[in-house]
Structures are given as structure tokens and as C-alpha cells.
Scaffold this active site. Structure first.
Site, short mmCIF file in Angstrom:
data_model
loop_
_atom_site.label_atom_id
_atom_site.label_comp_id
_atom_site.label_asym_id
_atom_site.label_seq_id
_atom_site.Cartn_x
_atom_site.Cartn_y
_atom_site.Cartn_z
N ASP A 82 -29.35 5.79 -35.40
CA ASP A 82 -29.45 6.09 -36.83
C ASP A 82 -28.82 5.02 -37.70
O ASP A 82 -28.53 5.25 -38.85
CB ASP A 82 -28.80 7.45 -37.10
CG ASP A 82 -27.33 7.46 -36.70
OD1 ASP A 82 -26.90 6.56 -35.94
OD2 ASP A 82 -26.61 8.38 -37.13
N GLU A 83 -28.57 3.86 -37.13
CA GLU A 83 -27.79 2.88 -37.86
C GLU A 83 -28.24 1.48 -37.50
O GLU A 83 -28.47 1.18 -36.33
CB GLU A 83 -26.33 3.06 -37.42
CG GLU A 83 -25.29 2.61 -38.38
CD GLU A 83 -23.91 2.74 -37.75
OE1 GLU A 83 -23.16 1.79 -37.86
OE2 GLU A 83 -23.61 3.78 -37.13
N ASP A 89 -28.00 3.36 -42.91
CA ASP A 89 -27.43 4.43 -42.10
C ASP A 89 -28.12 5.73 -42.48
O ASP A 89 -28.11 6.13 -43.64
CB ASP A 89 -25.92 4.50 -42.42
CG ASP A 89 -25.17 5.33 -41.38
OD1 ASP A 89 -25.81 5.87 -40.46
OD2 ASP A 89 -23.93 5.42 -41.51
#
Lengths: 382, 364
Positions: free
Chosen positions: B113-114, B18
Site C-alpha cells: 500500500d505504499e 500511501d
């Protein structure tokens, strides 16, 4: 309300009107049939938000009156009753007693005034208080067996999806002496034109009517083979059909029917004649290996033969040839086999003509001897 | 075997990576003058926009994602507001993905973003999985000049909670044998799907920690939450078998917009929907998708949010009828009588368009 009615007559009319009853149950009252006893008749009505139907049968009316009762229950009870007279009685609270032979039923009905208002379906001249005719009843007359076959050859093409009005309706084009019906679901199109001597009309008129209503009309004609003609009249947004004592009313669909003439191919230059039955049998066999969703099969027009093939990544493949008289140029097209089979069933001649232009343009199927009925089908991408 | 003792044995090894304050960090990376300063990416404070991402410097002032930008400005008057640069974030996200794919083909992006990575079989011990995670973090730092937090566990659930707890720039591995102990001390809201509603319900019963939740009999959970009760019960025991899906199918496509001023009339609502509809249509055409369910989302000025939807019998393609159906859905809202601040339109139950060609009707 009290009457006696012949079980067979009663079952016939209930069976006819109950199919209108709204299965989606948008309004609970509409799952009921409306029954009215008057004179020497029992009048049954059913409606949903688009279609309404009325049918009558002879009855010995003891006390006139109205009530409503579950269409499904009444229908299933009548089907099981012995072939004997049925005694029907509704009390003030709309409790319905139904007796036949040794069987007795007590059904909870609903008061007739809870039933939504019916669309105007009265026929006959309309007179004012002085008795002078203010609107003359002048229905169009349509020869019923011709209409029946026209509906049978078009209604199946219209889409069952009601989101797009034009694709879920039957487009009527009425001119003096000729009736045309057109349906399309966006992928295929059926167009039929038949002479209709009984049709007298001052100027061309077009109507877009719901598929479901047209399927009902087809069924009504089917159960009234004795009737020669169907009366049709328009009352604002409602179009009413009458056949003997059965009345069907439906509302016009909103939306414009697309310019269908533009998609009827006129210059398909590769055409063959083939036995309808041979082609149908071969497609039925070949398509056994077709993908469940797309139903695609390939049809190749080769020198002196039609080659049908179906390749399925998981199952394997099938091929079949039909000998024909064809000199080329050769062409390969992929079709939804279900669409082709439906068209082949609705055509009637022994020999049909297939014509193509390119693998991505519309093809045309028709009976060799019948220029009045055209089936147009778009292929699938290869 | 040492690795057996603290390793995964037959268990899976899942990584959750993350990125830390991703949008804000990308801005700080691209503009060195912003480094060390409180930065917010999102709507302007004088608008009604919200914070999409806040840098760690901004978070120290109590600013967090989804907070109205105006409030963020009050909390920290010196905060720098920047507009979203989606294309840039998408670009960096693609570079991240290339790094992940060096370690395993099983990469499931959850957001830009993950990401989840399944490295089962690629590593044979927890220590090895930790080494992979550390190497990935190192590459993100040197190649992209960004930081990420990593969680490692035998399931997506544990990996995700672990990465959240290691933020920022951390790495936390939970061995299978320690899963229960790890979960037990956490508040129930750390579990998937336990939000304000379910969480509030449970807290009123005096259930605050996952340990307490785990001790609730299954029957009680099921009678209270229905089928979902089973899921809660499983999760509380650390049981989550959901696989890492490399090609996560898009389940819905939607477009929405918050408006600078409330839409007060039906006409304005229709006008405002138009560009959203056009965008949606374009996307569906590009991806050659058809749909069975169409929905609209309406947020009134008091933040009450409703959705209205219609499901068709067969999957349908985009076309002019989309508009008429959206208008019908709009009829089932209070558009025109209540002010609207956000409108959304979307489709779900997507299917690939049939290869069947359409008749070439002329456009009307």
C-alpha cells in the site's frame, strides 16, 4: 616443570600440533598448547572440539610437570630463536621462562588442569588390576605413502563448509587388502581405490571422518616420510591415527554419506584421450576471462579437436583448440574451470581420458593407465 | 523564474503515495454494506490475532494496527472483523503499480500500500509535481474506488513524512527551501529510525522537537549513538540522499506465525516450525536463491522476543541440513522450558544460486 630441549626438535613438534589450535577461539583454553615433561620426553598436545593431536620430542627433563601456553606465541618465538638449546621452565603459578642463547622470555601460561580433558588416545593393550589383558591393542595398519597419495587426491574435493556432514568429510571404505576413499561437495566427487596388503579386517567397515582431520593426517605423513605405516584404531566415536610418536584423534562425523556409486557415470559414450598438460595449460589460459564467481568455460568436443571458449560480457572472450583424435558425436559442456583444473592437478598420468554423455550429466576424468582413481564433475547450466 | 522560486531547481522531486487504511478500504470497496462502518482486518477477537488494518471509522474508537484484536473488540463492540485476503490486496496493489508506471519508471514499492516515485526530470516545478500527484490520486479514486495520501518533497524522508501528515486523502508538498521549517516543528519520532529506544533516550535529554535535535552537536550524537548518530544528524537537517530503487532487492525471506495457544514443549515447537520451513524452502527454490545467514525468531508468552542466527562462510542452498541448523538455533533458545507464542524462520544475505549443477544423489 623444567627441561632443556633442542630448538629444531621443539619447533618441529610445535609447528605440527599448533595447526590444530582452534582459530575460532570457542574456548580460550584451547588456544594454548598442553606441554608435559616426563621421562626423557616433552609431550605436546593441542585440540579443538573435533580433533586432537599429540606429538613428542626428546628432552633433558630436570623436573617433570605440566603446563599450558599460548600456541601462537610459543610458535612465533621458537621460529625466531637461534639454533641453540632451549631451556624451558614453568613455575607453580605457570609463569613460563624460556631461554635460548642471550634471549629470555617470560610467558604467562595457564595451569594444565584448566585444559579440557583429552579424548582417550592411549594405545597398547588395556589390562585390569590383576595384569590380565582385557582389551588387546590391534590397530589396522595402513601403508603410509599410499594413504598420503590417496588423501592428496580426495581431501581437496570435500567442502570447507561444515554444515553438511557428508559433504565435509572423507568417507573411508575398508576391506581386507583394499582401501577406498570418497569425497564430494555435492557438485563433484573423487573416488580412489588402492590395494593395501597390510590391511587385515574381518568385515567391510565404513567411516566418515572430518575433512580437517584428514588434511592434518596428510600433513603428518608428509613430515614423517620415514614411517612405513600408520596405525588406525577406533574407540567408540573416536578414530585414532598413530604415526611414530604422533597421535591424531578425531570424532566420526554424524550423518550418512550419500550413495556415491549411483552418481559415478557408467555409460558416458563420448570419450576422448588428451594430454593432461596440454588441456591444463589451455584451460588456465582460457579461464583468465572467466567470471570471478562461476568460473565457467565451455568445452566442445568436435571432430578432431577440443575447443575451449570463454565469453565474458564485460571483458571479451578467449578460445583455444587442442587437436585430438575424435570422430564424434560432438558435444558441448560448460564447466567451472577451477574444478576441472583441480582435478587435472590431482591426476598424474601424461594422458587422461575425459568422457561425457549429455551437457547436463556428470562427466568423468581419469588417468588412462589408472582405473583406481575417478574424478566426477557435474557441468554448469548453459 | 517563478518555478525556480518555489520549485525544485536542481533538487529531486520525490512522491510518496500511501493508501488510506488499505486492507480495510479494499474490503469496504468490495462489500458496499461495510462502507461507513468500523471495519478491522486481521485476527478474530477471540483468537490472539492482531489488527492488520483498521478503517477510519474504526480508528475513531482508538483502534490501530498491531493492536490485539481482542482489545479492538472491547473498544468498539460493533466493529466488523474480517480475515485477511492477501491475494486480493496483491492484485489491487499490482493495479496501483500500473498507474504509477504511467508517470515514471522509477517506482519503488515499500509495501503493498505504499510506494515512492521519483519524478525528477518529468516535472520542472513543484506545481507540476503536485499536479502529477493529484492526477494519480484522481485515477486511484476513479479506477479503483480507493483513496490515497500523497507527500511531495526533495527526498524520500520528506515525501514520506508529508504523506503521513496529509492523511487521509490528502496531498502535501514541501518545497526544498521550506524543508527545515517543516521538520523543525515536528516531534523527533517522525524521523526514520527514531523509535521508542532512541526516542526515549533523546527525550530524557530534553530533546523533543527536530529543531532541538538539530541543535545538538554532532559529536554528542556520535558519542551517544555511534555511527547511527551521523545518520540522525543528517536526517534532522532534512538531508536524505537515498535513491528511489525501482527493483528493490529482497533482503530477506522469512516466514512466521503466531499460535493460538502457547507452545509449551520442544516437540510442539519442532512440529510448528515444519510448515514454516517447508514454505521457506519452497520460496527459495522457486526464486533460485541461496543464503549465508539463517535465523529464527522466538516470541515467548510474555512477549519477549529474541532472534538467533548462524552465518556460513559461503552461501548455501536449501536442503535437508536447513532443518538440522534450525534445530541447533533452537537449542540456543528456551524452547521447551518457556511458552512460545510466535515462531519465525528466515534467511538473509541472499545470492542467486550458482548455475553449477548438483550430482544426482538418490534421496535418502
Amino acid at each position: 616443570m623444567e627441561l632443556t630441549v633442542d630448538r629444531a626438535n621443539f619447533l618441529n613438534v610445535v609447528s605440527l600440533v599448533q595447526s590444530i589450535v582452534d582459530r575460532r577461539n570457542t574456548m580460550p583454553a584451547l588456544t594454548n598448547l598442553h606441554l608435559e615433561a616426563m621421562g626423557d620426553e616433552l609431550c605436546l598436545r593441542a585440540m579443538d572440539l573435533q580433533i586432537a593431536m599429540e606429538a613428542r620430542c626428546p628432552a633433558k627433563v630436570v623436573t617433570p610437570g605440566k603446563t599450558t601456553v599460548s600456541a601462537r606465541k610459543l610458535f612465533s618465538i621458537l621460529k625466531e630463536l637461534p639454533v641453540l638449546p632451549v631451556a624451558f621452565r614453568a613455575d607453580q603459578e605457570d609463569w613460563i621462562s624460556l631461554s635460548c642463547g642471550n634471549a629470555d622470555f617470560k610467558l604467562a601460561g595457564l595451569p594444565a588442569d584448566r585444559y579440557p580433558a583429552f579424548p582417550e588416545m592411549d594405545y597398547g593393550d588395556v589390562a585390569n588390576a590383576e595384569g590380565a589383558v582385557v582389551r588387546e591393542y590391534k590397530p589396522l595398519r595402513i601403508e603410509s605413502s599410499t594413504l598420503h597419495s590417496m588423501l592428496k587426491k580426495t581431501v581437496f574435493v570435500a567442502s570447507k563448509e561444515e554444515g553438511r556432514a557428508a559433504f565435509s568429510g572423507v568417507y573411508w571404505i575398508l576391506t581386507s587388502g583394499t582401501l577406498q576413499l570418497v569425497t564430494t561437495d555435492g557438485h563433484r566427487l573423487a573416488h580412489i581405490r588402492r590395494p593395501m596388503e597390510s590391511l587385515e579386517i574381518a568385515e567391510k567397515q565404513t567411516l566418515l571422518l572430518p575433512r580437517r582431520a584428514m588434511a592434518e593426517l596428510e600433513r603428518i605423513i608428509d613430515t614423517h616420510k620415514d614411517a612405513k605405516s600408520v596405525e588406525m584404531f577406533q574407540n567408540g566415536q573416536q578414530v585414532v591415527f598413530r604415526l611414530n610418536s604422533v597421535v591424531l584423534s578425531c570424532s566420526l562425523l554424524e550423518g550418512r554419506f550419500p550413495n556415491y556409486e549411483m552418481v559415478i557415470p557408467k555409460d558416458n559414450d563420448k570419450s576422448v584421450q588428451v594430454s593432461r598438460d596440454a588441456l591444463r595449460q589451455a584451460i588456465r589460459r582460457t579461464s583468465l576471462l572467466a567470471d570471478d564467481q562461476f568460473r565457467g568455460i565451455q568445452l566442445a568436443l568436435l571432430k578432431d579437436k577440443i575447443l575451449l571458449t570463454c565469453r565474458n560480457k564485460e571483458l571479451g572472450h578467449a578460445r583455444e583448440e587442442i587437436a585430438i583424435n575424435f570422430q564424434g558425436p560432438e558435444i558441448e559442456v560448460v564447466f567451472n574451470s577451477s574444478y576441472v583444473l583441480e582435478f587435472l592437478s590431482s591426476l598424474e598420468g601424461e594422458e587422461i581420458e575425459l568422457s561425457f554423455k549429455t551437457p547436463t550429466s556428470a562427466s568423468l576424468l581419469k588417468d588412462l593407465e589408472d582405473d583406481g582413481y575417478q574424478c566426477i564433475l557435474m557441468p554448469m547450466k548453459i | 523564474m517563478a518555478s525556480e522560486q518555489q520549485g525544485f531547481g536542481s533538487e529531486r522531486s520525490i512522491l510518496h503515495i500511501d493508501m488510506d487504511a488499505f486492507f480495510a478500504a479494499v474490503e469496504q470497496r468490495d462489500r458496499p454494506e461495510l462502507r461507513g462502518r468500523p471495519v478491522v482486518v486481521g485476527g478474530r477477537p477471540e483468537s490472539r490475532g492482531v489488527v492488520a488494518a483498521a478503517s477510519y471509522e474504526a480508528r475513531r474508537f482508538g483502534i490501530y494496527s498491531a493492536m490485539p484484536s481482542a482489545r479492538a473488540a472491547r473498544l468498539c463492540p460493533s466493529v466488523v472483523f474480517l480475515p485477511l485476503r492477501m491475494e486480493r490486496y496483491v492484485e489491487i496493489s499490482a493495479r496501483l503499480r500500473r498507474i504509477f508506471l504511467c508517470y515514471t519508471p522509477l517506482v519503488e514499492p515499500v509495501a503493498l500500500d505504499e510506494c515512492y516515485l521519483d519524478v525528477t526530470g518529468q516535472v520542472d516545478s513543484l506545481t507540476a509535481a503536485q499536479a502529477v500527484a493529484a492526477e494519480i490520486k484522481g485515477r486511484i479514486r476513479t479506477e479503483l474506488n480507493l483513496t490515497a495520501s500523497a507527500g511531495i518533497g526533495p527526498s524520500k524522508l520528506i515525501a514520506k513524512i508529508a504523506s503521513g501528515m496529509s492523511k487521509p486523502d490528502g496531498l502535501l508538498a514541501v518545497p526544498p527551501k521550506k524543508v527545515q521549517a517543516f521538520l523543525d516543528v515536528l516531534p523527533i519520532r517522525k524521523l526514520w529510525g527514531i523509535g521508542p529506544k532512541t526516542g526515549g533516550n533523546l527525550e530524557r535529554l530534553g530533546i523533543k522537537s527536530i529543531a532541538e535535535l538539530r541543535q545538538l552537536p554532532l559529536t554528542q550524537l556520535v558519542s551517544r549513538f555511534g555511527k547511527y548518530g551521523y545518520r540522525i544528524h543528517e536526517l534532522a537537517h532534512g538531508r536524505d540522499s537515498s535513491p528511489v530503487r525501482p527493483h528493490r532487492e529482497r533482503k530477506q525471506i522469512s516466514r512466521e506465525r503466531t499460535f493460538p495457544t502457547d507452545l509449551l514443549s520442544r516437540e510442539l515447537v519442532q512440529l510448528a516450525l515444519e510448515p514454516l520451513l517447508r514454505d521457506l524452502e519452497k520460496k527459495l527454490r522457486q526464486r533460485r536463491l541461496q543464503f549465508r545467514t539463517l535465523f529464527i525468531k522466538v516470541r515467548y508468552s510474555d512477549f519477549t522476543t529474541i532472534t538467533r542466527s548462524i552465518t556460513f562462510q559461503e552461501a548455501v542452498e536449501v536442503g535437508s541440513f536447513l532443518r538440522s541448523q534450525v534445530m541447533k538455533l533452537l537449542d540456543r533458545t528456551e524452547a521447551g522450558t518457556r511458552g512460545i507464542r510466535l515462531l519465525g524462520v528466515g534467511v538473509t544475505e541472499l545470492e542467486n544460486c550458482r548455475p553449477q549443477l548438483d550430482l544426482p544423489f538418490p534421496a535418502t
